[in-house]
Design an enzyme around this catalytic site. Sequence first.
Site, PDB file in Angstrom:
ATOM      1  N   LYS A   1      49.686  87.870  56.007  1.00 36.79           N
ATOM      2  CA  LYS A   1      49.323  89.322  55.804  1.00 36.79           C
ATOM      3  C   LYS A   1      50.660  89.949  56.442  1.00 36.79           C
ATOM      4  CE  LYS A   1      46.334  93.155  57.073  1.00 36.79           C
ATOM      5  NZ  LYS A   1      44.934  93.302  57.758  1.00 36.79           N
TER       6      LYS A   1
ATOM      7  N   SER B   1      38.222  93.909  57.761  1.00 39.82           N
ATOM      8  CA  SER B   1      39.362  94.031  56.958  1.00 39.82           C
ATOM      9  C   SER B   1      39.704  92.394  56.121  1.00 39.82           C
ATOM     10  CB  SER B   1      40.670  94.323  57.538  1.00 39.82           C
ATOM     11  OG  SER B   1      40.656  95.704  57.481  1.00 39.82           O
TER      12      SER B   1
ATOM     13  N   SER C   1      41.468  95.540  54.634  1.00 38.47           N
ATOM     14  CA  SER C   1      42.897  95.780  54.483  1.00 38.47           C
ATOM     15  C   SER C   1      43.651  94.434  53.963  1.00 38.47           C
ATOM     16  CB  SER C   1      43.787  96.589  55.672  1.00 38.47           C
ATOM     17  OG  SER C   1      43.665  95.691  56.497  1.00 38.47           O
TER      18      SER C   1
END
Length: 491
Positions: free
Chosen positions: A95, A194, A170
């Site tokens: 990420k 997330s 996310s």
Amino acid sequence: MSYAAGAAVATPASAVDLPQAHELSLIEAAQAITAKRITSERYSEVLLKRTHDLAFLNSFITVDDEKALSAARVADKERLAGKRHVLPGLPIGVKDSYLTKDLPTSFGTQVARGFRPATDAKVVSAVKGAGCIVLGKNNLVEMSYGLTGLNAHYGQAKNPYNALHVTGGSSCGGAASVAARLVPAALGGDTVGSIRVPSALCGVVGFKPTPGRWSGSGVAPISNTLDTTGPIARRVSDCELLDAIATGGSPSLQRIPAGLRGTRLAVARRYYLDGADPEVEKIFNETISKLKDAGASVVEVDLGGDFGPLVEEANWALFFHDTQPDVTAFLRDQKVPVTFEEIYEGLEPHIKARWQRFVLETGPDYTRKAAYQEAVAVRRPEVQRRFVREVFSRADAIVFPTTLCAAPTIAEQWQFSVAGRTVNDVFLSRNTYPASFAGLPGISIPMGLTKNGLPLGLELDGSSGNDRALLALARRVEQVIGFLPPPQVAT
């Protein structure tokens, strides 16, 4: 998506093309490389080609082919020289909230686009030490502040099972890239869901450890109180292995018995099924029947009629109150050459409006000190007590649908209808944020597909600190439920 493509590299004569290599799980790929059925370089080439071919999914912000292939060649040479790694030259996604010294880190923002950290985040160092290489930096909602997968700067992440639908967020790019077989695993982050929300909506496994179990050092925060880093993969065993590596534990997997005899599962319908799409409830009930048939004891529990408001108000109080001081300190400590104010000014309009309303001290709904202290000192302990008293005194884990609906369409991501009621994007975290607020570990595994072919997830939450037991239980549940077919985009 920005790519730095390297020159094409010829496959070594000794390499063996493994049919459907992209379908390998993390552990299967490690076994194939160790057994010399494929090289790390060749495996990386296969995944890089898929990443380029499926670039429309917007699952990566940055991929540097030459860096990835160079690292793979080094891994192959080390293996041939007798050096052993648990994950020898295995490419994974990371990420873009994690600092990476070999690739830029943008946090999903435009203003930090060119930032090149001097060091890796601690978890990145750990997986590299186990032999992993970073294929690229996964797309994310800007500053990890959203649940749908929209990034106005780097593109809307798209669901591999239907590109007209959201991925969840996310950690949108991580879930999409694992589901689409671009990488066997990815590193994500979870504050209110997330990791688990996108994993559920994209049909993969997502594990949120107990806060503090995985290091957050070198990862951009939302709330240091709620944040945790964690893995996304296609098998629970892969998450279990990455958990051992990230925490310095033994990388070997414990044997698990077949079936679920002797396990105790709790179901709290009043909260976790309230407002569910009828199809989600139907598939969940069918799943519970399968678990009972496999020997599990299932007990119905009730967390109280006030549980929803108790958790919701206090959870968001921590979430929003922590953001400005925690992000500001991170930018300063990690020497990121942008300020909180510059990030705020560059935010996508929906996120900027939320920061203006909830995060800034001048905002009309900013959480004042008294409300914050009540959330920490009164409400959080009460929620924790209820989980212990009603759930963990009677069961090994609580189970429920990870999300109360399948992935909404991209066109309707801000407002959509579920069970005849209009909801917004925050509704996607309705079932995930109680574990975050209470500090529990949670894992989402694929539960099934809707009649429209969209994935749904089953979440299991365990008691705080019992992560290894939860992972072992999830592996047993996974065996009973079975695995989803790959998305059509991945064939």
